[in-house]
Design a protein around this motif. Structure first.
Motif, mmCIF file in Angstrom:
data_model
loop_
_atom_site.group_PDB
_atom_site.id
_atom_site.type_symbol
_atom_site.label_atom_id
_atom_site.label_comp_id
_atom_site.label_asym_id
_atom_site.label_seq_id
_atom_site.Cartn_x
_atom_site.Cartn_y
_atom_site.Cartn_z
ATOM 1 N N ASP A 16 62.897 -8.454 14.833
ATOM 2 C CA ASP A 16 61.882 -9.483 14.630
ATOM 3 C C ASP A 16 61.543 -10.248 15.904
ATOM 4 N N LEU A 17 62.222 -9.949 17.011
ATOM 5 C CA LEU A 17 61.933 -10.649 18.259
ATOM 6 C C LEU A 17 60.585 -10.196 18.815
ATOM 7 N N PRO A 18 59.772 -11.134 19.333
ATOM 8 C CA PRO A 18 58.493 -10.742 19.936
ATOM 9 C C PRO A 18 58.714 -10.006 21.249
ATOM 10 N N ARG A 19 57.778 -9.185 21.596
ATOM 11 C CA ARG A 19 57.830 -8.456 22.864
ATOM 12 C C ARG A 19 56.971 -9.185 23.896
ATOM 13 N N GLY A 20 57.318 -9.088 25.149
ATOM 14 C CA GLY A 20 56.515 -9.703 26.198
ATOM 15 C C GLY A 20 57.286 -10.730 26.988
ATOM 16 N N ARG A 21 56.599 -11.285 27.995
ATOM 17 C CA ARG A 21 57.242 -12.191 28.936
ATOM 18 C C ARG A 21 57.432 -13.607 28.394
ATOM 19 N N ALA A 22 56.642 -13.992 27.414
ATOM 20 C CA ALA A 22 56.686 -15.379 26.937
ATOM 21 C C ALA A 22 58.077 -15.766 26.443
ATOM 22 N N LEU A 23 58.732 -14.843 25.733
ATOM 23 C CA LEU A 23 60.072 -15.129 25.220
ATOM 24 C C LEU A 23 61.068 -15.310 26.354
ATOM 25 N N TRP A 24 61.020 -14.411 27.326
ATOM 26 C CA TRP A 24 61.997 -14.465 28.419
ATOM 27 C C TRP A 24 61.772 -15.682 29.316
ATOM 28 N N ALA A 25 60.543 -16.217 29.324
ATOM 29 C CA ALA A 25 60.277 -17.406 30.121
ATOM 30 C C ALA A 25 60.996 -18.635 29.575
ATOM 31 N N LEU A 26 61.455 -18.556 28.317
ATOM 32 C CA LEU A 26 62.179 -19.679 27.718
ATOM 33 C C LEU A 26 63.645 -19.725 28.139
ATOM 34 N N LEU A 27 64.166 -18.611 28.633
ATOM 35 C CA LEU A 27 65.613 -18.535 28.897
ATOM 36 C C LEU A 27 66.077 -19.454 30.025
ATOM 37 N N MET A 68 60.205 -28.284 23.554
ATOM 38 C CA MET A 68 61.018 -28.148 22.342
ATOM 39 C C MET A 68 62.342 -27.456 22.658
ATOM 40 N N VAL A 69 62.258 -26.378 23.413
ATOM 41 C CA VAL A 69 63.454 -25.605 23.750
ATOM 42 C C VAL A 69 64.397 -26.422 24.636
ATOM 43 N N ALA A 70 63.837 -27.168 25.583
ATOM 44 C CA ALA A 70 64.676 -27.975 26.478
ATOM 45 C C ALA A 70 65.474 -29.016 25.709
ATOM 46 N N VAL A 71 64.806 -29.722 24.804
ATOM 47 C CA VAL A 71 65.493 -30.751 23.997
ATOM 48 C C VAL A 71 66.583 -30.108 23.136
ATOM 49 N N GLY A 72 66.251 -28.979 22.497
ATOM 50 C CA GLY A 72 67.236 -28.293 21.668
ATOM 51 C C GLY A 72 68.423 -27.803 22.468
ATOM 52 N N ALA A 73 68.181 -27.305 23.685
ATOM 53 C CA ALA A 73 69.269 -26.776 24.509
ATOM 54 C C ALA A 73 70.211 -27.885 24.977
ATOM 55 N N VAL A 74 69.642 -29.049 25.344
ATOM 56 C CA VAL A 74 70.495 -30.183 25.730
ATOM 57 C C VAL A 74 71.387 -30.586 24.560
ATOM 58 N N TYR A 75 70.782 -30.685 23.385
ATOM 59 C CA TYR A 75 71.550 -31.012 22.186
ATOM 60 C C TYR A 75 72.621 -29.962 21.914
ATOM 61 N N GLY A 76 72.254 -28.683 22.052
ATOM 62 C CA GLY A 76 73.204 -27.605 21.803
ATOM 63 C C GLY A 76 74.374 -27.620 22.764
ATOM 64 N N GLY A 77 74.117 -27.939 24.024
ATOM 65 C CA GLY A 77 75.206 -28.026 24.988
ATOM 66 C C GLY A 77 76.123 -29.189 24.734
ATOM 67 N N LEU A 125 60.118 -24.927 16.747
ATOM 68 C CA LEU A 125 59.371 -23.718 17.078
ATOM 69 C C LEU A 125 58.376 -23.352 15.988
ATOM 70 N N ALA A 126 58.735 -23.584 14.727
ATOM 71 C CA ALA A 126 57.816 -23.259 13.631
ATOM 72 C C ALA A 126 56.566 -24.124 13.685
ATOM 73 N N LEU A 127 56.675 -25.309 14.276
ATOM 74 C CA LEU A 127 55.533 -26.198 14.369
ATOM 75 C C LEU A 127 54.550 -25.761 15.456
ATOM 76 N N VAL A 128 55.054 -25.121 16.508
ATOM 77 C CA VAL A 128 54.193 -24.831 17.663
ATOM 78 C C VAL A 128 53.969 -23.341 17.900
ATOM 79 N N LEU A 129 54.592 -22.479 17.090
ATOM 80 C CA LEU A 129 54.392 -21.037 17.238
ATOM 81 C C LEU A 129 53.631 -20.491 16.034
ATOM 82 N N ASP A 130 52.687 -19.634 16.283
ATOM 83 C CA ASP A 130 51.958 -18.972 15.209
ATOM 84 C C ASP A 130 52.705 -17.681 14.875
#
Length: 253
Positions: free
Chosen positions: A66-77, A142-151, A165-170
Motif C-alpha cells: 500500500d506504500l506509494p511509489r515515487g520520490r515524495a515519500l522518501w523526501a519525508l525520511l 506534520m511529519v516533523a511534529v510527529g517525529a519529535v513526539y515519537g522520539g 496525514l489523512a487530513l493533508v493527503l489525498d
C-alpha cells in the motif's frame, strides 16, 4: 528477571505490535509492563522505545503493497530522522513533567482531527485542491511534529501520524496507515541508535519484548488490509480517545 516477568513482557510485546500496526498506542501496553517488572520510568521509556522497533519493521513488511511509489515519500525520511533525534535529545536532557501534561492533549487533539476529518477538510480545503508547494510544506510539518513526539515518548505516534496525514493527503486510509508504518519504523530506528549509545537500556527486557512485537506487527498490518475504511477509522479514533484519556489521568493523578 524471573519467569512471570518474562511472560508478562512477552504477552505485552505481542499485543503492542498488533496494536501499533492497526492504530498506534502499543507502547501504552509495553511501557506499564516494563514498569511492573521494576524498571524506573526513564529506563522503562528508553527500553520501550528500543523494544517496539522490530514491530514497526514487520508492520512495514505487512503493508508495503500500500506504500506509494515515487520520490515524495522518501523526501519525508530526512525530516523524520531529524525530528526523532530532536525528540530523543529532549527526553535525555529535560524534565518530563511539563511534556507529560501536554501529551494527552496532543493525542486527544489528533484523534479529534481524524474523527472530524471531513468537516475540517471543508474548512482547510481538500488535499487535491491544495497547491503542490503548500501540500508539501504541510505534510513535512506534520511529519516533523510527529517525529519529535515519537522520539520523546512515542505512545500513540501512529494515531497522530494517521490523523495528520489523512487530513493533508489525498489517499485511502489503508495507504495512510502504510505510510504511518514506514515513518514509525524510521522514528524507531533513530531512537534505537540514539538510546543504544546514550540511554539506560535494559537489554534483557528488549530481548523478550522485541521478538514479540515483530510477530504482532506483521499480523496487525495484514489485518489492516482487510478492514473496511470506516472500521479502521473507528478503531483508530477509539484507540486514540482511550489512550489520550489514560495519559491525562496518569499526568493529573
Amino acid at each position: 528477571m524471573d519467569f512471570s516477568d518474562a511472560a508478562l513482557l512477552l504477552a505485552a510485546g505481542l499485543a503492542a505490535g498488533t496494536v501499533n500496526a492497526v492504530a498506534g498506542g502499543g507502547s501504552l501496553i509495553t511501557f506499564p509492563a516494563l514498569i511492573a517488572t521494576g524498571l524506573p520510568p526513564v529506563p522503562a521509556n528508553v527500553t520501550n522505545s528500543v523494544s517496539v522497533f522490530p514491530g514497526y519493521v514487520s508492520s512495514v513488511a505487512g503493508s508495503h503493497m500500500d506504500l506509494p511509489r515515487g520520490r515524495a515519500l522518501w523526501a519525508l525520511l530526512p525530516t523524520t530522522v531529524a525530528g526523532a533525534v530532536a525528540g530523543c535529545l529532549l527526553l535525555l536532557a529535560t524534565p518530563a513533567r511539563a511534556f507529560e501534561l501536554v501529551v494527552p492533549f496532543l493525542v486527544l487533539g489528533a484523534t479529534a482531527v481524524l474523527a472530524f476529518q471531513d468537516p475540517l477538510r471543508r474548512l482547510v480545503g481538500h488535499p487535491a485542491d491544495l497547491a503542490p508547494r503548500r501540500r508539501t510544506v504541510t505534510v513535512q510539518a506534520m511529519v516533523a511534529v510527529g517525529a519529535v513526539y515519537g522520539g520523546y515518548f512515542g505512545a500513540a505516534l501512529g494515531v497522530m501520524l494517521v490523523a495528520g496525514l489523512a487530513l493533508v493527503l489525498d489517499a485511502t486510509l489503508a495507504r495512510v496507515s502504510a505510510i504511518k508504518n514506514l515513518l514509525s519504523a524510521v522514528v524507531g530506528l533513530t531512537t534505537v541508535v540514539v538510546f543504544a549509545l546514550f540511554g539506560p537500556v535494559d537489554w534483557a527486557a528488549v530481548a523478550v519484548v522485541a521478538p514479540a512485537t515483530l510477530v504482532g506487527g506483521y499480523a496487525g498490518a495484514r489485518l489492516v488490509r482487510r478492514l473496511p475504511p470506516v472500521v479502521l477509522k473507528t478503531m483508530v479514533v477509539a484507540f486514540g480517545t482511550v489512550i489520550g484519556l489514560y495519559l491525562l489521568w496518569r499526568a493529573l493523578r
